[in-house]
Scaffold this motif. Structure first.
Motif, PDB file in Angstrom:
ATOM      1  N   GLY A 120      26.122  72.618  72.836  1.00 10.54           N
ATOM      2  CA  GLY A 120      27.527  72.574  72.446  1.00 10.54           C
ATOM      3  C   GLY A 120      28.353  71.714  73.385  1.00 10.54           C
ATOM      4  O   GLY A 120      29.235  70.969  72.946  1.00 10.54           O
ATOM      5  N   TYR A 149      33.865  67.832  68.757  1.00  5.39           N
ATOM      6  CA  TYR A 149      34.299  68.636  67.615  1.00  5.39           C
ATOM      7  C   TYR A 149      35.119  69.857  68.044  1.00  5.39           C
ATOM      8  O   TYR A 149      35.356  70.747  67.248  1.00  5.39           O
ATOM      9  CB  TYR A 149      33.081  69.110  66.807  1.00  5.39           C
ATOM     10  CG  TYR A 149      32.270  67.969  66.246  1.00  5.39           C
ATOM     11  CD1 TYR A 149      32.598  67.408  65.020  1.00  5.39           C
ATOM     12  CD2 TYR A 149      31.194  67.445  66.951  1.00  5.39           C
ATOM     13  CE1 TYR A 149      31.868  66.356  64.499  1.00  5.39           C
ATOM     14  CE2 TYR A 149      30.454  66.398  66.438  1.00  5.39           C
ATOM     15  CZ  TYR A 149      30.790  65.854  65.220  1.00  5.39           C
ATOM     16  OH  TYR A 149      30.070  64.808  64.714  1.00  5.39           O
ATOM     17  N   LEU A 174      22.744  66.003  64.655  1.00  7.30           N
ATOM     18  CA  LEU A 174      23.572  64.849  65.013  1.00  7.30           C
ATOM     19  C   LEU A 174      22.705  63.681  65.471  1.00  7.30           C
ATOM     20  O   LEU A 174      22.977  62.529  65.166  1.00  7.30           O
ATOM     21  CB  LEU A 174      24.540  65.218  66.136  1.00  7.30           C
ATOM     22  CG  LEU A 174      25.554  66.315  65.844  1.00  7.30           C
ATOM     23  CD1 LEU A 174      26.337  66.669  67.096  1.00  7.30           C
ATOM     24  CD2 LEU A 174      26.494  65.869  64.740  1.00  7.30           C
ATOM     25  N   GLU A 229      31.483  76.967  61.553  1.00  4.46           N
ATOM     26  CA  GLU A 229      31.882  76.252  62.769  1.00  4.46           C
ATOM     27  C   GLU A 229      32.056  77.170  63.967  1.00  4.46           C
ATOM     28  O   GLU A 229      31.835  76.771  65.090  1.00  4.46           O
ATOM     29  CB  GLU A 229      33.202  75.523  62.522  1.00  4.46           C
ATOM     30  CG  GLU A 229      33.101  74.397  61.537  1.00  4.46           C
ATOM     31  CD  GLU A 229      34.446  73.775  61.254  1.00  4.46           C
ATOM     32  OE1 GLU A 229      35.364  73.918  62.080  1.00  4.46           O
ATOM     33  OE2 GLU A 229      34.580  73.148  60.196  1.00  4.46           O
ATOM     34  N   TYR A 243      21.527  71.272  61.115  1.00  2.00           N
ATOM     35  CA  TYR A 243      22.655  70.372  61.362  1.00  2.00           C
ATOM     36  C   TYR A 243      22.260  69.474  62.525  1.00  2.00           C
ATOM     37  O   TYR A 243      22.295  69.909  63.675  1.00  2.00           O
ATOM     38  CB  TYR A 243      23.919  71.158  61.714  1.00  2.00           C
ATOM     39  CG  TYR A 243      24.401  72.036  60.594  1.00  2.00           C
ATOM     40  CD1 TYR A 243      25.186  71.511  59.570  1.00  2.00           C
ATOM     41  CD2 TYR A 243      24.081  73.386  60.553  1.00  2.00           C
ATOM     42  CE1 TYR A 243      25.625  72.316  58.533  1.00  2.00           C
ATOM     43  CE2 TYR A 243      24.520  74.196  59.525  1.00  2.00           C
ATOM     44  CZ  TYR A 243      25.298  73.652  58.516  1.00  2.00           C
ATOM     45  OH  TYR A 243      25.725  74.450  57.489  1.00  2.00           O
ATOM     46  N   GLN A 284      19.539  66.367  70.044  1.00  2.00           N
ATOM     47  CA  GLN A 284      20.241  67.604  69.683  1.00  2.00           C
ATOM     48  C   GLN A 284      19.396  68.406  68.695  1.00  2.00           C
ATOM     49  O   GLN A 284      19.275  69.622  68.802  1.00  2.00           O
ATOM     50  CB  GLN A 284      21.621  67.272  69.091  1.00  2.00           C
ATOM     51  CG  GLN A 284      22.384  68.458  68.547  1.00  2.00           C
ATOM     52  CD  GLN A 284      22.090  68.695  67.062  1.00  2.00           C
ATOM     53  OE1 GLN A 284      21.748  67.783  66.314  1.00  2.00           O
ATOM     54  NE2 GLN A 284      22.217  69.940  66.652  1.00  2.00           N
ATOM     55  N   SER A 293      32.364  75.919  73.674  1.00  2.00           N
ATOM     56  CA  SER A 293      30.955  76.277  73.486  1.00  2.00           C
ATOM     57  C   SER A 293      30.697  77.712  73.943  1.00  2.00           C
ATOM     58  O   SER A 293      29.937  78.446  73.312  1.00  2.00           O
ATOM     59  CB  SER A 293      30.053  75.302  74.249  1.00  2.00           C
ATOM     60  OG  SER A 293      28.699  75.524  73.920  1.00  2.00           O
ATOM     61  N   GLU A 332      18.195  72.159  69.639  1.00  2.00           N
ATOM     62  CA  GLU A 332      18.783  73.319  68.962  1.00  2.00           C
ATOM     63  C   GLU A 332      17.874  73.991  67.935  1.00  2.00           C
ATOM     64  O   GLU A 332      18.170  75.094  67.500  1.00  2.00           O
ATOM     65  CB  GLU A 332      20.097  72.927  68.297  1.00  2.00           C
ATOM     66  CG  GLU A 332      21.178  72.647  69.319  1.00  2.00           C
ATOM     67  CD  GLU A 332      22.549  72.886  68.788  1.00  2.00           C
ATOM     68  OE1 GLU A 332      23.026  74.030  68.885  1.00  2.00           O
ATOM     69  OE2 GLU A 332      23.137  71.920  68.263  1.00  2.00           O
ATOM     70  N   TRP A 357      28.299  68.610  70.937  1.00  2.00           N
ATOM     71  CA  TRP A 357      29.347  69.011  70.005  1.00  2.00           C
ATOM     72  C   TRP A 357      30.745  68.949  70.607  1.00  2.00           C
ATOM     73  O   TRP A 357      31.720  69.352  69.975  1.00  2.00           O
ATOM     74  CB  TRP A 357      29.069  70.435  69.486  1.00  2.00           C
ATOM     75  CG  TRP A 357      27.801  70.536  68.702  1.00  2.00           C
ATOM     76  CD1 TRP A 357      26.589  70.938  69.175  1.00  2.00           C
ATOM     77  CD2 TRP A 357      27.609  70.227  67.323  1.00  2.00           C
ATOM     78  NE1 TRP A 357      25.644  70.910  68.170  1.00  2.00           N
ATOM     79  CE2 TRP A 357      26.251  70.466  67.017  1.00  2.00           C
ATOM     80  CE3 TRP A 357      28.454  69.762  66.311  1.00  2.00           C
ATOM     81  CZ2 TRP A 357      25.723  70.269  65.758  1.00  2.00           C
ATOM     82  CZ3 TRP A 357      27.909  69.569  65.045  1.00  2.00           C
ATOM     83  CH2 TRP A 357      26.556  69.814  64.780  1.00  2.00           C
TER      84      TRP A 357
END
Length: 186
Positions: free
Chosen positions: A133, A140, A72, A29, A70, A76, A151, A80, A137
């Motif tokens: 980010g 999160y 989402l 993370e 990963y 994204q 980020s 990424e 993200w």
């Protein structure tokens, strides 16, 4: 096999190696050590921007199809992986200058240019992750930080770590022999 085919196969092999190295150390993370940067920057400096971009794109796609991404949502995931890794290929902007420095025997200049290629590639990759980010993200966020600061901390730390590791290993790999940075067309 034609010369162009050999160069494309070399790029595919470097992208596959980058994919394997990327999954050796799983993401956490709070940061990312991307060992896949090492072969991709090396290939991009060897072969130039066009081939570097192609290999970077392939690297991003291979991470997705291997199930190690990963994701989402589609935007994204595209940003990424294919886009961030494609930009690593811009290390190839330094190809002509690095190769001229090698041919002129200017070791210090060659090493500085190689580090500049690493910084450029890693900065572009983690700038994309920084933007992602903030956008994707943000919900999160930890440690009571806002999305931008969080980020910046996570991706800024990853940026520094990857410059040190990628730059250090590439400098060590080419310290005695710069042939890794020169295309071997035979």
């Amino acid at each position: 096999m034609t010369e162009k085919t050999k160069i494309l196969v070399e790029g595919a092999l470097f992208a596959a190696l980058a994919t394997l190295l990327s999954v050796v150390i799983p993401n956490v993370e709070w940061g990312d050590l991307s060992l896949g940067l090492i072969p991709l920057v090396l290939y991009s400096v060897r072969r130039g921007v066009r081939m570097g971009l192609l290999a970077g794109l392939l690297w991003g796609l291979l991470i997705i199809v291997s199930g190690h991404a990963y994701i989402l949502n589609i935007w994204q995931g595209l940003l990424e992986y294919p886009v961030a890794n494609l930009l690593v290929g811009l290390a190839g902007l330094y190809t002509p200058a690095v190769q001229r420095a090698i041919q002129a025997g200017e070791r210090k200049k060659e090493r500085i240019l190689l580090l500049a290629a690493v910084v450029t590639a890693v900065f572009l990759k983690y700038f994309v992750h920084f933007i992602a980010g903030i956008i994707f993200w943000g919900s999160y966020v930890q440690w009571g930080l806002g999305p931008i600061l969080y980020s910046l901390v996570v991706n800024g730390g990853s940026f520094i770590l990857n410059i040190v590791v990628t730059g250090g290993l590439l400098l060590a790999m080419t310290a005695r022999d710069t042939r890794l940075l020169l295309p071997q067309n035979k």
